[in-house]
Design an enzyme around this catalytic site. Structure first.
Site, mmCIF file in Angstrom:
data_model
loop_
_atom_site.group_PDB
_atom_site.id
_atom_site.type_symbol
_atom_site.label_atom_id
_atom_site.label_comp_id
_atom_site.label_asym_id
_atom_site.label_seq_id
_atom_site.Cartn_x
_atom_site.Cartn_y
_atom_site.Cartn_z
ATOM 1 C CD GLN A 21 -61.202 -17.316 16.242
ATOM 2 O OE1 GLN A 21 -60.237 -16.578 16.267
ATOM 3 N NE2 GLN A 21 -62.359 -16.943 15.755
ATOM 4 C CB CYS A 25 -56.434 -11.934 20.542
ATOM 5 S SG CYS A 25 -57.720 -13.196 20.733
ATOM 6 C CG ASP A 48 -57.586 -11.687 13.154
ATOM 7 O OD1 ASP A 48 -57.730 -12.453 14.121
ATOM 8 O OD2 ASP A 48 -58.541 -11.138 12.578
#
Length: 337
Positions: free
Chosen positions: A312, A268, A234
């Site tokens: 991101q 995700c 992550d």
């Protein structure tokens, strides 16, 4: 000839906060937008954001991507892309907050998936998911969505059924320190809302798990392929780009002509970071194969028009370049400078 006064030094860009759920205000250096297209009138911040996302781009030839790639510092600078996040005030849907995994990761209204509700009109049409354009701007090639929550599992299957999706790509583990996604498929057989799901096959590959699921609603039954790629930390990137490219190849092999017109469901946890990386990688591979060049900046801007915050972190953006450089090196023939 009158000598122009020296240009004032460029202001330092203000980085976008890259943590999930950021609500930090976007600050754009308008001077930098001039490299894309001159802005001749005063615009609202929203108009500036959309203008940038619709026009920004930096094509790289296959040769340049391999032999003269942008430096990490250049990519860090280039990644100052407007996030295009949706504020809660802009999403006028009563009760949606109970179905959002992260309160500031919301679907962009113009491209959000609306449920038709085979289940019940009382449930409303909301799901935290967006249609995402694919290669060459083709509409609704993907659906990017958050990892299902306990109260949204039946909504998820409603969406899969409604969109006639035959492929689901899962890019998170169920737990990564905390819950990232609930298990929404059975070990053998179970019911989720009005849908009966049966697990028919399961095959462990070195980097991912492939399952074949039978989804039944009333008297109709459909086959859905589920691919769980769990080797992606992550907010981080895989150690090697090879497994991601093999996953892209798995998708290409999975899509029969009849299924290619249906969206691929990808998630995700929040549905923007790893999900965005995968979609951008596949589009980039398609560009390289068809054109011999790739516009990674343009791809990410297109993704963010459809769903805010796709890709991101700077590290993910850099990894995207490495993955596509590796793919370019695998293509037949020698690229010319």
């Amino acid at each position: 000839m009158t000598q122009l006064p020296p240009r004032a030094p460029a202001k330092k860009h203000v980085r976008l906060q890259e943590r999930r759920g950021s609500s930090v205000a976007l600050v754009l250096d308008v001077q930098s937008l001039g490299a894309v297209e001159p802005i001749c009138s005063v615009s609202t911040p929203r108009e500036v954001t959309l203008h940038f996302l619709r026009t920004a781009g930096r094509p790289l030839t296959r040769w340049a991507l391999q032999h003269q790639p942008p430096s990490p510092e250049q990519l860090e600078e280039e990644f100052m892309i407007p996030s295009n996040f949706v504020s809660p005030e802009d999403l006028d849907i009563p009760g949606h907050t109970s179905k959002d995994r992260y309160k500031t990761i919301l679907p962009n209204p113009q491209s959000r998936v609306c449920l038709g509700r085979a289940q019940s009109q009382q449930e409303g049409d909301y799901i935290n998911a967006n249609y995402i354009r694919g290669y060459d701007g083709q509409e609704k090639v993907y659906i990017a969505t958050q990892g299902p929550m306990p109260n949204t599992v039946s909504d998820f299957w409603e969406m899969v059924w409604q969109e006639e999706a035959s492929l689901i790509i899962m890019l998170t583990q169920l737990q990564e320190g905390k819950e990232k996604c609930v298990r929404y498929w059975p070990t053998k057989e179970d019911t989720y809302g009005p849908f009966r799901i049966c697990s028919q096959e399961e095959e462990e590959r070195p980097e991912y798990t492939v399952r074949r699921l039978a989804v039944q609603h009333q008297e109709e039954c459909r086959s859905v392929k589920h691919v769980l790629f769990s080797a992606w930390p992550d907010h981080q990137t895989p150690e090697s780009a090879g497994p991601l490219l093999r996953l892209v190849a798995e998708v290409e092999d999975s899509l029969e002509p009849a299924a290619s017109a249906r969206p691929i469901v990808i998630h995700c946890s929040a549905g923007i970071g790893r999900t965005g990386c995968f979609i951008a990688t596949r589009i980039g591979c398609q560009q390289l194969k068809a054109r011999g060049e790739v516009d990674i900046l343009g791809i990410v801007c297109q993704l963010r028009l459809d769903r805010g915050g796709m890709i991101q972190t700077t590290e993910q953006y850099q990894f995207l370049h490495r993955a596509l450089a590796l793919y370019a090196a695998q293509l037949p023939g020698e690229p010319s400078p």
